[in-house]
Design a protein around this motif. Structure first.
Motif, PDB file in Angstrom:
ATOM      1  N   ILE A   1      35.242 -13.757 -19.233  1.00  0.00           N
ATOM      2  CA  ILE A   1      35.569 -14.374 -17.946  1.00  0.00           C
ATOM      3  C   ILE A   1      35.373 -15.885 -18.010  1.00  0.00           C
ATOM      4  CG2 ILE A   1      34.810 -14.577 -15.546  1.00  0.00           C
ATOM      5  CD1 ILE A   1      34.351 -11.586 -15.506  1.00  0.00           C
TER       6      ILE A   1
ATOM      7  N   ILE B   1      37.627 -18.701 -15.472  1.00  0.00           N
ATOM      8  CA  ILE B   1      37.456 -18.071 -14.162  1.00  0.00           C
ATOM      9  C   ILE B   1      35.999 -18.235 -13.736  1.00  0.00           C
ATOM     10  CG2 ILE B   1      37.599 -15.894 -12.898  1.00  0.00           C
ATOM     11  CD1 ILE B   1      39.708 -15.010 -14.916  1.00  0.00           C
ATOM     12  N   SER B   2      35.795 -18.430 -12.461  1.00  0.00           N
ATOM     13  CA  SER B   2      34.438 -18.578 -11.940  1.00  0.00           C
ATOM     14  C   SER B   2      33.610 -17.330 -12.244  1.00  0.00           C
ATOM     15  CB  SER B   2      34.481 -18.797 -10.427  1.00  0.00           C
ATOM     16  OG  SER B   2      33.175 -18.723  -9.876  1.00  0.00           O
TER      17      SER B   2
ATOM     18  N   TRP C   1      31.529 -16.169 -10.517  1.00  0.00           N
ATOM     19  CA  TRP C   1      31.371 -15.408  -9.283  1.00  0.00           C
ATOM     20  C   TRP C   1      32.069 -14.068  -9.406  1.00  0.00           C
ATOM     21  CZ3 TRP C   1      34.606 -13.048  -5.853  1.00  0.00           C
ATOM     22  CH2 TRP C   1      34.066 -12.654  -4.631  1.00  0.00           C
ATOM     23  N   TRP C   2      33.214 -14.035 -10.117  1.00  0.00           N
ATOM     24  CA  TRP C   2      33.959 -12.780 -10.285  1.00  0.00           C
ATOM     25  C   TRP C   2      33.179 -11.796 -11.145  1.00  0.00           C
ATOM     26  CZ3 TRP C   2      37.692 -11.388  -7.231  1.00  0.00           C
ATOM     27  CH2 TRP C   2      38.451 -12.364  -6.577  1.00  0.00           C
ATOM     28  N   TYR C   3      32.420 -12.321 -12.104  1.00  0.00           N
ATOM     29  CA  TYR C   3      31.576 -11.422 -12.903  1.00  0.00           C
ATOM     30  C   TYR C   3      30.504 -10.793 -12.019  1.00  0.00           C
ATOM     31  CZ  TYR C   3      28.067  -9.766 -16.177  1.00  0.00           C
ATOM     32  OH  TYR C   3      27.148  -8.995 -16.838  1.00  0.00           O
TER      33      TYR C   3
ATOM     34  N   ALA D   1      30.688 -10.340  -8.871  1.00  0.00           N
ATOM     35  CA  ALA D   1      31.347  -9.407  -7.957  1.00  0.00           C
ATOM     36  C   ALA D   1      31.644  -8.079  -8.646  1.00  0.00           C
ATOM     37  CB  ALA D   1      32.641 -10.034  -7.431  1.00  0.00           C
ATOM     38  N   ALA D   2      32.066  -8.138  -9.914  1.00  0.00           N
ATOM     39  CA  ALA D   2      32.373  -6.905 -10.654  1.00  0.00           C
ATOM     40  C   ALA D   2      31.116  -6.060 -10.859  1.00  0.00           C
ATOM     41  CB  ALA D   2      33.012  -7.247 -12.001  1.00  0.00           C
TER      42      ALA D   2
ATOM     43  N   TYR E   1      41.108  -4.308 -18.831  1.00  0.00           N
ATOM     44  CA  TYR E   1      40.654  -5.678 -19.045  1.00  0.00           C
ATOM     45  C   TYR E   1      41.584  -6.439 -19.985  1.00  0.00           C
ATOM     46  CZ  TYR E   1      35.983  -4.752 -17.020  1.00  0.00           C
ATOM     47  OH  TYR E   1      34.938  -4.465 -16.177  1.00  0.00           O
TER      48      TYR E   1
ATOM     49  N   PRO F   1      41.418 -12.193 -12.312  1.00  0.00           N
ATOM     50  CA  PRO F   1      40.369 -11.485 -11.558  1.00  0.00           C
ATOM     51  C   PRO F   1      40.768 -10.080 -11.133  1.00  0.00           C
ATOM     52  CG  PRO F   1      40.485 -13.761 -10.837  1.00  0.00           C
ATOM     53  CD  PRO F   1      41.627 -13.564 -11.781  1.00  0.00           C
ATOM     54  N   ILE F   2      42.045  -9.872 -10.753  1.00  0.00           N
ATOM     55  CA  ILE F   2      42.446  -8.561 -10.265  1.00  0.00           C
ATOM     56  C   ILE F   2      42.279  -7.491 -11.339  1.00  0.00           C
ATOM     57  CG2 ILE F   2      44.879  -8.946 -10.873  1.00  0.00           C
ATOM     58  CD1 ILE F   2      45.597  -7.223  -8.426  1.00  0.00           C
TER      59      ILE F   2
ATOM     60  N   MET G   1      38.506  -6.707 -11.831  1.00  0.00           N
ATOM     61  CA  MET G   1      37.984  -5.873 -10.753  1.00  0.00           C
ATOM     62  C   MET G   1      38.528  -4.445 -10.845  1.00  0.00           C
ATOM     63  SD  MET G   1      35.939  -7.934  -9.302  1.00  0.00           S
ATOM     64  CE  MET G   1      35.468  -7.030  -7.824  1.00  0.00           C
TER      65      MET G   1
END
Length: 435
Positions: free
Chosen positions: A270, A275-276, A278-280, A282-283, A325, A331-332, A335
């Motif tokens: 990530i 990518i931020s 933050w997405w990690y 969130a996952a 992945y 990000p989509i 997730m």
């Protein structure tokens, strides 16, 4: 004659009531000892601070990052050894005794890390803390199985896993609060939790599980037959002589190596994609939220499925999720992939973790459980190292390799896992023939 009388009076025989295997009925009808183990497991993970804060503790004491990392590796090695030793001790001494040894011994050893005079002594203490502290895991699963009706073992395992997951979720926050006071508070706090668990075990668990007492005569009668079928092997040699179970262990090892890539390779991927992180977060949060809130409800349905269907989805969806992945670093897809392999966890986790307690003979139950827990622990220890090395070599193709390894694990699981009820029937038939 009874049937004629019933027909003459127009009375239909009452069909037997189906057992309620739901969450609340299972918990309500479980004996006090089972509830104590469920609560004790939660307490033990709620105060599992050392593994989380060991690196910070050692660097604060002036040791290098390399030395701190080595100590964490030693902790992982101790967990593997402790699972094997705990399984063997459970079969020899009984689950209650082993759990008391585990909790009392680890409480003393945890505190000893604070006062170890050298790095070598700290490593020795860390290894022993992890080893002795892990004794209780096979012992607890053994006693949960012995005290629970067979058709409810998967649900009880799901409840046990829920307690562990809840404890692991809250442990970092409680540890941070104690760390704000001092490292002494952190270590003494974990030692106190171990003693609390030991006190629960001492007063709530029977010295010998009732089911084990009733089965003692049957085990004695079948001992010679089982020994001959294993060609005279005993202990873990007898476990590994069960070739199908060995294939199942291979499936668990490969699955754990792949599964833990979300802790090491995923954040690297990530970050490299720009990518931020933050997405990690969130996952990972998505995974934890679904497991905690949905696993019990899913288990109510899954526990009635054929075991190979559960294995196919529980192991196979890990492959699908990690393959997602690889589609694109957006990000989509991260997730969606996380959602898919999380489904594998809530579908297959309780069954695959309950399976060892149901797969082998009673005299080897602790060792069957210990073998699975040790190979799973080994996989989670070496998995991040393997994953990051592969990622640095092949980049995002690491997810395709992970999916392939997971697919192999799925095939191994389908080969290695068999219906435990049919296994018991064939073992009973073999014993009857021998006598």
């Amino acid at each position: 004659m009874t049937a004629v009388i019933e027909n003459e009076n127009n009375v239909s025989p009452t069909p037997p009531a189906k057992p309620d295997d739901g969450v609340f009925a299972t918990l309500r009808e479980s004996p006090r000892a089972v509830k104590a183990l469920l609560f004790g497991g939660f307490i033990s993970r709620l105060a599992a601070f050392i593994q989380i804060y060991l690196v910070l503790f050692l660097t604060d004491r002036g040791f290098s990052a390399t030395q701190a990392g080595l100590a964490l590796g030693v902790y992982g090695a101790g967990a593997v050894v402790g699972s094997l030793a705990g399984g063997s001790l459970s079969d020899r001494l009984g689950a209650r005794t082993v759990t008391l040894i585990s909790m009392g011994g680890s409480a003393l050893l945890i505190v000893s890390i604070l006062y170890a005079p050298s790095y070598a002594m700290i490593l020795a203490a860390v290894f022993m803390v992890s080893t002795v502290g892990q004794f209780y895991r096979p012992a607890a699963q053994t006693m949960l199985t012995e005290l629970t009706p067979r058709h409810r073992v998967v649900m009880i395992t799901a409840m046990y896993r829920l307690g562990l997951n809840l404890g692991m979720t809250a442990a970092p926050l409680i540890g941070a609060a104690l760390l704000a006071v001092s490292y002494n508070a952190l270590f003494w706090g974990e030692a106190a939790a171990a003693l609390i668990f030991g006190g629960i075990v001492m007063f709530a668990l029977p010295r010998r599980a009732p089911r084990a007492e009733r089965a003692a005569a049957r085990r004695a009668a079948s001992e010679a037959s089982e020994a001959s079928s294993s060609e005279g092997r005993s202990g873990y040699l007898a476990v590994f002589a069960d070739w199908r179970y060995s294939v199942y262990l291979l499936a668990m090892l490969l699955t754990s190596i792949v599964y833990c890539q979300y802790t090491a390779t995923l954040p690297l991927d990530i970050s490299a994609a720009g990518i931020s992180l933050w997405w990690y977060g969130a996952a990972v949060s998505l995974n934890g939220l679904i497991v905690i809130t949905c696993e019990l409800a899913m288990t109510k349905v899954v526990q009635k499925w054929p075991i190979r269907l559960t294995a196919l989805l529980g192991l196979g969806l890990v492959s699908v999720g990690y393959a997602i992945y690889a589609i694109s670093p957006l990000p989509i897809w991260f997730m969606l992939g996380t959602l898919v392999w999380t489904l594998s966890e809530i579908i297959g986790g309780p069954t695959t973790f309950a399976y060892p307690a149901l797969a082998g003979p009673e005299r080897l139950r602790g060792r069957y459980i210990g073998a699975m827990q040790s190979v799973f622990g080994l996989g989670t220890a070496i998995g991040p190292v393997i994953g990051t090395l592969v990622w640095f070599q092949v980049g995002r193709s690491v997810w395709l390799w992970a999916a392939l390894v997971s697919a192999i694990a799925t095939v191994a699981g389908l080969i290695g896992m068999r219906d435990p009820n049919k296994t018991d029937e064939s073992r009973t038939t073999a014993t009857a023939s021998a006598t």
